[in-house]
Design a protein around this motif. Sequence first.
Motif, PDB file in Angstrom:
ATOM      1  N   CYS A 123       0.813  -1.218   0.000  1.00 42.18           N
ATOM      2  CA  CYS A 123       0.000   0.000   0.000  1.00 42.18           C
ATOM      3  C   CYS A 123       0.850   1.274   0.000  1.00 42.18           C
ATOM      4  CB  CYS A 123      -0.949  -0.004   1.200  1.00 42.18           C
ATOM      5  SG  CYS A 123      -1.985   1.469   1.325  1.00 42.18           S
ATOM      6  N   HIS A 124       1.691   1.434   1.004  1.00 39.91           N
ATOM      7  CA  HIS A 124       2.434   2.695   1.103  1.00 39.91           C
ATOM      8  C   HIS A 124       3.362   2.915  -0.085  1.00 39.91           C
ATOM      9  CE1 HIS A 124       5.364   5.679   2.750  1.00 39.91           C
ATOM     10  NE2 HIS A 124       4.216   6.224   3.127  1.00 39.91           N
ATOM     11  N   SER A 125       3.835   1.834  -0.684  1.00 37.53           N
ATOM     12  CA  SER A 125       4.696   1.989  -1.867  1.00 37.53           C
ATOM     13  C   SER A 125       3.961   2.690  -2.998  1.00 37.53           C
ATOM     14  CB  SER A 125       5.226   0.634  -2.327  1.00 37.53           C
ATOM     15  OG  SER A 125       4.164  -0.207  -2.748  1.00 37.53           O
ATOM     16  N   PHE A 126       2.639   2.512  -3.079  1.00 34.26           N
ATOM     17  CA  PHE A 126       1.855   3.204  -4.105  1.00 34.26           C
ATOM     18  C   PHE A 126       1.851   4.705  -3.845  1.00 34.26           C
ATOM     19  CE2 PHE A 126      -2.553   3.863  -6.145  1.00 34.26           C
ATOM     20  CZ  PHE A 126      -2.013   3.975  -7.420  1.00 34.26           C
ATOM     21  N   LEU A 127       1.758   5.096  -2.588  1.00 35.03           N
ATOM     22  CA  LEU A 127       1.856   6.510  -2.226  1.00 35.03           C
ATOM     23  C   LEU A 127       3.228   7.073  -2.584  1.00 35.03           C
ATOM     24  CD1 LEU A 127       0.108   6.509   1.269  1.00 35.03           C
ATOM     25  CD2 LEU A 127      -0.587   7.884  -0.701  1.00 35.03           C
ATOM     26  N   ARG A 128       4.257   6.323  -2.287  1.00 38.18           N
ATOM     27  CA  ARG A 128       5.612   6.781  -2.604  1.00 38.18           C
ATOM     28  C   ARG A 128       5.792   6.955  -4.109  1.00 38.18           C
ATOM     29  NH1 ARG A 128       9.301   2.356  -0.267  1.00 38.18           N
ATOM     30  NH2 ARG A 128      10.953   3.721  -1.104  1.00 38.18           N
ATOM     31  N   MET A 129       5.248   6.015  -4.885  1.00 44.63           N
ATOM     32  CA  MET A 129       5.337   6.130  -6.342  1.00 44.63           C
ATOM     33  C   MET A 129       4.574   7.346  -6.846  1.00 44.63           C
ATOM     34  SD  MET A 129       4.963   2.147  -7.534  1.00 44.63           S
ATOM     35  CE  MET A 129       5.956   0.891  -6.728  1.00 44.63           C
ATOM     36  N   ALA A 130       3.405   7.585  -6.271  1.00 44.24           N
ATOM     37  CA  ALA A 130       2.606   8.739  -6.685  1.00 44.24           C
ATOM     38  C   ALA A 130       3.350  10.040  -6.412  1.00 44.24           C
ATOM     39  CB  ALA A 130       1.268   8.732  -5.951  1.00 44.24           C
ATOM     40  N   ARG A 131       3.980  10.125  -5.254  1.00 41.86           N
ATOM     41  CA  ARG A 131       4.716  11.340  -4.892  1.00 41.86           C
ATOM     42  C   ARG A 131       5.873  11.591  -5.864  1.00 41.86           C
ATOM     43  NH1 ARG A 131       4.926  10.332   0.099  1.00 41.86           N
ATOM     44  NH2 ARG A 131       6.957   9.306   0.216  1.00 41.86           N
ATOM     45  N   LEU A 132       6.546  10.517  -6.284  1.00 39.45           N
ATOM     46  CA  LEU A 132       7.661  10.660  -7.220  1.00 39.45           C
ATOM     47  C   LEU A 132       7.179  10.879  -8.652  1.00 39.45           C
ATOM     48  CD1 LEU A 132       9.866   7.808  -5.730  1.00 39.45           C
ATOM     49  CD2 LEU A 132      10.429  10.254  -5.712  1.00 39.45           C
ATOM     50  N   ALA A 133       6.006  10.325  -8.983  1.00 41.32           N
ATOM     51  CA  ALA A 133       5.472  10.490 -10.344  1.00 41.32           C
ATOM     52  C   ALA A 133       4.861  11.860 -10.557  1.00 41.32           C
ATOM     53  CB  ALA A 133       4.418   9.411 -10.618  1.00 41.32           C
ATOM     54  N   GLU A 134       4.340  12.457  -9.508  1.00 42.13           N
ATOM     55  CA  GLU A 134       3.612  13.730  -9.639  1.00 42.13           C
ATOM     56  C   GLU A 134       4.381  14.804 -10.414  1.00 42.13           C
ATOM     57  OE1 GLU A 134       1.395  17.051  -6.767  1.00 42.13           O
ATOM     58  OE2 GLU A 134       2.480  15.352  -5.876  1.00 42.13           O
ATOM     59  N   PRO A 135       5.646  15.085 -10.085  1.00 44.56           N
ATOM     60  CA  PRO A 135       6.349  16.126 -10.844  1.00 44.56           C
ATOM     61  C   PRO A 135       6.683  15.733 -12.284  1.00 44.56           C
ATOM     62  CG  PRO A 135       7.816  15.104  -9.242  1.00 44.56           C
ATOM     63  CD  PRO A 135       6.445  14.593  -8.952  1.00 44.56           C
ATOM     64  N   LEU A 136       6.548  14.443 -12.610  1.00 40.87           N
ATOM     65  CA  LEU A 136       6.808  13.976 -13.969  1.00 40.87           C
ATOM     66  C   LEU A 136       5.549  13.977 -14.825  1.00 40.87           C
ATOM     67  CD1 LEU A 136       9.094  10.921 -13.104  1.00 40.87           C
ATOM     68  CD2 LEU A 136       9.825  13.156 -13.961  1.00 40.87           C
ATOM     69  N   MET A 137       4.401  14.250 -14.212  1.00 37.06           N
ATOM     70  CA  MET A 137       3.119  14.243 -14.918  1.00 37.06           C
ATOM     71  C   MET A 137       2.584  15.662 -15.065  1.00 37.06           C
ATOM     72  SD  MET A 137       1.236  10.809 -13.414  1.00 37.06           S
ATOM     73  CE  MET A 137       1.737   9.183 -13.988  1.00 37.06           C
ATOM     74  N   ASN A 138       3.378  16.505 -15.703  1.00 35.36           N
ATOM     75  CA  ASN A 138       3.003  17.918 -15.853  1.00 35.36           C
ATOM     76  C   ASN A 138       1.770  18.118 -16.717  1.00 35.36           C
ATOM     77  OD1 ASN A 138       5.144  18.949 -14.273  1.00 35.36           O
ATOM     78  ND2 ASN A 138       6.553  18.677 -15.991  1.00 35.36           N
ATOM     79  N   GLU A 139       1.486  17.153 -17.583  1.00 33.79           N
ATOM     80  CA  GLU A 139       0.307  17.251 -18.444  1.00 33.79           C
ATOM     81  C   GLU A 139      -0.767  16.263 -18.014  1.00 33.79           C
ATOM     82  OE1 GLU A 139       1.529  16.876 -22.492  1.00 33.79           O
ATOM     83  OE2 GLU A 139       2.928  18.571 -22.376  1.00 33.79           O
ATOM     84  N   GLY A 140      -0.735  15.863 -16.757  1.00 31.04           N
ATOM     85  CA  GLY A 140      -1.692  14.883 -16.244  1.00 31.04           C
ATOM     86  C   GLY A 140      -1.204  13.470 -16.454  1.00 31.04           C
ATOM     87  N   GLY A 141      -2.009  12.518 -16.014  1.00 27.20           N
ATOM     88  CA  GLY A 141      -1.613  11.123 -16.151  1.00 27.20           C
ATOM     89  C   GLY A 141      -2.564  10.216 -15.394  1.00 27.20           C
ATOM     90  N   ALA A 142      -2.162   8.964 -15.266  1.00 29.10           N
ATOM     91  CA  ALA A 142      -2.995   7.975 -14.587  1.00 29.10           C
ATOM     92  C   ALA A 142      -2.118   7.086 -13.718  1.00 29.10           C
ATOM     93  CB  ALA A 142      -3.754   7.121 -15.602  1.00 29.10           C
ATOM     94  N   LEU A 143      -2.592   6.837 -12.504  1.00 23.51           N
ATOM     95  CA  LEU A 143      -1.936   5.938 -11.566  1.00 23.51           C
ATOM     96  C   LEU A 143      -2.895   4.784 -11.278  1.00 23.51           C
ATOM     97  CD1 LEU A 143      -0.664   8.665  -9.079  1.00 23.51           C
ATOM     98  CD2 LEU A 143       0.693   7.509 -10.841  1.00 23.51           C
ATOM     99  N   LEU A 144      -2.462   3.566 -11.548  1.00 22.53           N
ATOM    100  CA  LEU A 144      -3.313   2.390 -11.393  1.00 22.53           C
ATOM    101  C   LEU A 144      -2.708   1.430 -10.386  1.00 22.53           C
ATOM    102  CD1 LEU A 144      -3.867   1.641 -15.208  1.00 22.53           C
ATOM    103  CD2 LEU A 144      -5.203   3.181 -13.750  1.00 22.53           C
ATOM    104  N   CYS A 145      -3.562   0.833  -9.560  1.00 24.49           N
ATOM    105  CA  CYS A 145      -3.105  -0.224  -8.664  1.00 24.49           C
ATOM    106  C   CYS A 145      -4.063  -1.409  -8.770  1.00 24.49           C
ATOM    107  CB  CYS A 145      -3.012   0.279  -7.222  1.00 24.49           C
ATOM    108  SG  CYS A 145      -4.592   0.755  -6.478  1.00 24.49           S
ATOM    109  N   VAL A 146      -3.676  -2.533  -8.192  1.00 22.53           N
ATOM    110  CA  VAL A 146      -4.451  -3.769  -8.305  1.00 22.53           C
ATOM    111  C   VAL A 146      -4.906  -4.207  -6.912  1.00 22.53           C
ATOM    112  CG1 VAL A 146      -4.423  -6.183  -9.028  1.00 22.53           C
ATOM    113  CG2 VAL A 146      -3.179  -4.452 -10.367  1.00 22.53           C
TER     114      VAL A 146
END
Length: 257
Positions: A123-146
Amino acid sequence: MPPLVDLTGKRGLVIGIANEHSIAAGCAEAFAQAGARLAATYLNDKAQKWVAPVTEKLGIEWTAPLDVREPGQLEALFEEVRARWGGLDFLLHSIAFAPREDLHGRVVDCSAEGFALAMDVSCHSFLRMARLAEPLMNEGGALLCVTFYGSERVVEHYNLMGPVKAALESTSRYMAAELGPKGIRVHAISPGPIATRAASGIDRFDELLERSADHVPVHERVEIADVGALAAFLASPAARRITGTVIPVDGGEHILG
């Protein structure tokens, strides 16, 4: 008219391919078929030999090791994304773990250490990934988990992973609310039982799998390609107005008692 699911030129990071039968592999194939540029991770050198045939078959551009328990590995991965691509359009988180002794026992008997480790990896690893992905998604994006329906009702032998997946689903909703203003959408995909290596760690999972086809309305088992089709749609611009959902792909099992 272009196809409804078009990921041409989109850059996607796939976390969780274990072998050709894993859910992440089915999603990666769907992403690739929709035209996406992909990177993927493998757990360690031992796992790489099982992951490499999948990534080579799909033409995945590059791979990197990732064990979210190892300090610095996740940060190094996203730095490589920035260096190679300069940005990211979507990410799939398809990893989960609980110590065997905690997973196979009663929830009330699980250790604090086992519970914390399961929550951190799953679970928390998904939060960590989101925090690191956020500045790379300047034009938006999608975060998916299972996730899995054991999050909302008791599934025999799913045990500790039930509360952990419930936390993951709640986390995805809060992430969707917080990241929505930046055009970043978040979803939890909830497949029915699928025979994967990860699922084999659940006690008597084969019995759950055996019952699933007879129980669900469509009378067919879910396959990794079914999950991949949904994931590709959610990562695409066609789903730009959908966020914060837990979406079943289970042959209708979620409507039954």
